[in-house]
Write a protein that holds these residues in place. Structure first.
Motif, PDB file in Angstrom:
ATOM      1  N   GLU A   7       0.754  -1.241   0.179  1.00 55.33           N
ATOM      2  CA  GLU A   7       0.080   0.105   0.056  1.00 55.33           C
ATOM      3  C   GLU A   7       0.813   1.239   0.040  1.00 55.33           C
ATOM      4  O   GLU A   7       0.573   2.281  -0.785  1.00 55.33           O
ATOM      5  CB  GLU A   7      -0.813   0.114   1.284  1.00 55.33           C
ATOM      6  CG  GLU A   7      -1.856  -1.228   0.945  1.00 55.33           C
ATOM      7  CD  GLU A   7      -2.583  -1.416   2.446  1.00 55.33           C
ATOM      8  OE1 GLU A   7      -3.702  -1.758   2.478  1.00 55.33           O
ATOM      9  OE2 GLU A   7      -2.026  -0.952   3.656  1.00 55.33           O
ATOM     10  N   LEU A   8       1.989   1.256   0.608  1.00 53.93           N
ATOM     11  CA  LEU A   8       2.744   2.412   0.869  1.00 53.93           C
ATOM     12  C   LEU A   8       3.536   2.665  -0.696  1.00 53.93           C
ATOM     13  O   LEU A   8       3.844   3.691  -0.998  1.00 53.93           O
ATOM     14  CB  LEU A   8       3.827   2.176   1.944  1.00 53.93           C
ATOM     15  CG  LEU A   8       3.250   2.227   3.298  1.00 53.93           C
ATOM     16  CD1 LEU A   8       4.165   1.858   4.158  1.00 53.93           C
ATOM     17  CD2 LEU A   8       2.775   3.598   3.749  1.00 53.93           C
ATOM     18  N   ALA A   9       3.895   1.352  -1.317  1.00 52.28           N
ATOM     19  CA  ALA A   9       4.808   1.493  -2.388  1.00 52.28           C
ATOM     20  C   ALA A   9       3.768   2.144  -3.798  1.00 52.28           C
ATOM     21  O   ALA A   9       4.392   2.574  -4.542  1.00 52.28           O
ATOM     22  CB  ALA A   9       5.200   0.242  -2.952  1.00 52.28           C
ATOM     23  N   GLU A  10       2.624   1.895  -3.514  1.00 51.54           N
ATOM     24  CA  GLU A  10       1.767   2.043  -4.618  1.00 51.54           C
ATOM     25  C   GLU A  10       1.814   3.494  -5.274  1.00 51.54           C
ATOM     26  O   GLU A  10       2.035   3.594  -6.556  1.00 51.54           O
ATOM     27  CB  GLU A  10       0.251   2.085  -4.279  1.00 51.54           C
ATOM     28  CG  GLU A  10      -0.811   1.567  -4.916  1.00 51.54           C
ATOM     29  CD  GLU A  10      -2.102   1.295  -4.315  1.00 51.54           C
ATOM     30  OE1 GLU A  10      -2.894   2.343  -4.231  1.00 51.54           O
ATOM     31  OE2 GLU A  10      -2.366   0.125  -3.858  1.00 51.54           O
ATOM     32  N   PRO A  11       2.024   4.776  -4.609  1.00 46.84           N
ATOM     33  CA  PRO A  11       2.152   5.809  -5.366  1.00 46.84           C
ATOM     34  C   PRO A  11       3.537   6.296  -5.769  1.00 46.84           C
ATOM     35  O   PRO A  11       3.722   7.361  -6.550  1.00 46.84           O
ATOM     36  CB  PRO A  11       1.591   6.789  -4.423  1.00 46.84           C
ATOM     37  CG  PRO A  11       1.915   6.352  -3.186  1.00 46.84           C
ATOM     38  CD  PRO A  11       1.849   5.031  -3.218  1.00 46.84           C
ATOM     39  N   PHE A  12       4.540   5.488  -5.580  1.00 48.33           N
ATOM     40  CA  PHE A  12       6.059   5.803  -5.906  1.00 48.33           C
ATOM     41  C   PHE A  12       6.382   5.220  -7.229  1.00 48.33           C
ATOM     42  O   PHE A  12       6.094   3.971  -7.306  1.00 48.33           O
ATOM     43  CB  PHE A  12       6.844   5.444  -4.791  1.00 48.33           C
ATOM     44  CG  PHE A  12       6.579   6.194  -3.520  1.00 48.33           C
ATOM     45  CD1 PHE A  12       6.950   7.478  -3.152  1.00 48.33           C
ATOM     46  CD2 PHE A  12       5.934   5.616  -2.347  1.00 48.33           C
ATOM     47  CE1 PHE A  12       6.630   8.219  -2.052  1.00 48.33           C
ATOM     48  CE2 PHE A  12       5.675   6.471  -1.238  1.00 48.33           C
ATOM     49  CZ  PHE A  12       5.921   7.738  -1.327  1.00 48.33           C
ATOM     50  N   PRO A  13       7.160   6.036  -7.911  1.00 48.64           N
ATOM     51  CA  PRO A  13       7.847   5.464  -9.079  1.00 48.64           C
ATOM     52  C   PRO A  13       9.103   4.580  -8.938  1.00 48.64           C
ATOM     53  O   PRO A  13       9.963   4.648  -9.900  1.00 48.64           O
ATOM     54  CB  PRO A  13       7.998   6.627  -9.999  1.00 48.64           C
ATOM     55  CG  PRO A  13       8.237   7.646  -9.005  1.00 48.64           C
ATOM     56  CD  PRO A  13       7.587   7.187  -8.053  1.00 48.64           C
ATOM     57  N   ILE A  14       9.075   3.969  -7.492  1.00 47.63           N
ATOM     58  CA  ILE A  14      10.182   3.232  -7.369  1.00 47.63           C
ATOM     59  C   ILE A  14       9.820   1.665  -7.187  1.00 47.63           C
ATOM     60  O   ILE A  14       8.478   1.319  -6.863  1.00 47.63           O
ATOM     61  CB  ILE A  14      11.061   3.833  -6.195  1.00 47.63           C
ATOM     62  CG1 ILE A  14      10.179   4.003  -5.017  1.00 47.63           C
ATOM     63  CG2 ILE A  14      11.689   5.136  -6.706  1.00 47.63           C
ATOM     64  CD1 ILE A  14      10.808   4.359  -3.671  1.00 47.63           C
ATOM     65  N   THR A  15      10.785   0.731  -7.000  1.00 48.99           N
ATOM     66  CA  THR A  15      10.581  -0.719  -6.696  1.00 48.99           C
ATOM     67  C   THR A  15       9.941  -0.728  -5.261  1.00 48.99           C
ATOM     68  O   THR A  15      10.188   0.141  -4.332  1.00 48.99           O
ATOM     69  CB  THR A  15      11.576  -1.600  -6.796  1.00 48.99           C
ATOM     70  OG1 THR A  15      12.700  -1.173  -5.999  1.00 48.99           O
ATOM     71  CG2 THR A  15      12.265  -1.244  -8.129  1.00 48.99           C
ATOM     72  N   LYS A  16       9.300  -1.849  -4.796  1.00 47.78           N
ATOM     73  CA  LYS A  16       8.873  -2.226  -3.304  1.00 47.78           C
ATOM     74  C   LYS A  16      10.106  -2.477  -2.785  1.00 47.78           C
ATOM     75  O   LYS A  16       9.964  -2.034  -1.605  1.00 47.78           O
ATOM     76  CB  LYS A  16       8.030  -3.316  -3.605  1.00 47.78           C
ATOM     77  CG  LYS A  16       6.527  -3.324  -4.013  1.00 47.78           C
ATOM     78  CD  LYS A  16       5.753  -4.463  -3.959  1.00 47.78           C
ATOM     79  CE  LYS A  16       4.567  -4.157  -4.955  1.00 47.78           C
ATOM     80  NZ  LYS A  16       3.828  -5.420  -5.081  1.00 47.78           N
ATOM     81  N   GLN A  17      11.194  -2.917  -3.353  1.00 48.68           N
ATOM     82  CA  GLN A  17      12.533  -3.135  -2.340  1.00 48.68           C
ATOM     83  C   GLN A  17      13.083  -1.993  -1.995  1.00 48.68           C
ATOM     84  O   GLN A  17      13.467  -1.884  -1.004  1.00 48.68           O
ATOM     85  CB  GLN A  17      13.323  -4.118  -3.322  1.00 48.68           C
ATOM     86  CG  GLN A  17      13.137  -5.470  -3.784  1.00 48.68           C
ATOM     87  CD  GLN A  17      12.046  -5.677  -5.040  1.00 48.68           C
ATOM     88  OE1 GLN A  17      11.606  -4.696  -5.457  1.00 48.68           O
ATOM     89  NE2 GLN A  17      11.774  -6.815  -5.102  1.00 48.68           N
ATOM     90  N   ALA A  18      12.914  -0.907  -2.854  1.00 50.93           N
ATOM     91  CA  ALA A  18      13.074   0.396  -2.353  1.00 50.93           C
ATOM     92  C   ALA A  18      12.367   0.791  -1.256  1.00 50.93           C
ATOM     93  O   ALA A  18      13.019   1.583  -0.420  1.00 50.93           O
ATOM     94  CB  ALA A  18      13.367   1.362  -3.658  1.00 50.93           C
TER      95      ALA A  18
END
Length: 113
Positions: free
Chosen positions: A37-48
């Protein structure tokens, strides 16, 4: 985060120096969320995003719990309170200095008149 711990304050402020981590904190202020859910809006990987979360967790700003298969992240209000308390102490000191300066300047203006 232990209140008053200089090392914890340094760690928290360093963690907040990154705009992605500040955005994660802003999102968590609305409620718990998983890494996905936190990763959704970011243009970076889930790992990042996971690495950013680790930094926030190590700094004491967030915690993670286990709810079945979910591992939501939660903001630690006490940690934010420690940061705002530190800022407020220094803000109030500066404000007192400005009020004293204003008083001196007002006195000098009255003497000139």
């Amino acid at each position: 985060m232990k209140q008053g711990s200089e090392e914890q304050l340094n760690s928290a402020f360093a963690a907040l120096a990154d705009p992605v981590r500040r955005a994660l904190i802003a999102r968590l202020s609305r409620g718990p969320a998983t890494v996905n859910e936190l990763a959704e809006p970011f243009p970076i990987t889930k790992q990042a995003v996971s690495k950013h979360i680790q930094v926030l967790e190590q700094s004491g700003l967030i915690t993670r719990t286990r709810e079945g298969q979910r591992r939501p992240c939660h903001l630690d209000p006490a940690a934010l309170e420690a940061l705002t308390s530190w800022i407020d102490i220094h803000r109030l000191t500066v404000e007192r200095q400005f009020r004293r300066l204003d008083t001196v300047l007002d006195t000098l203006k009255e003497k000139e008149s």
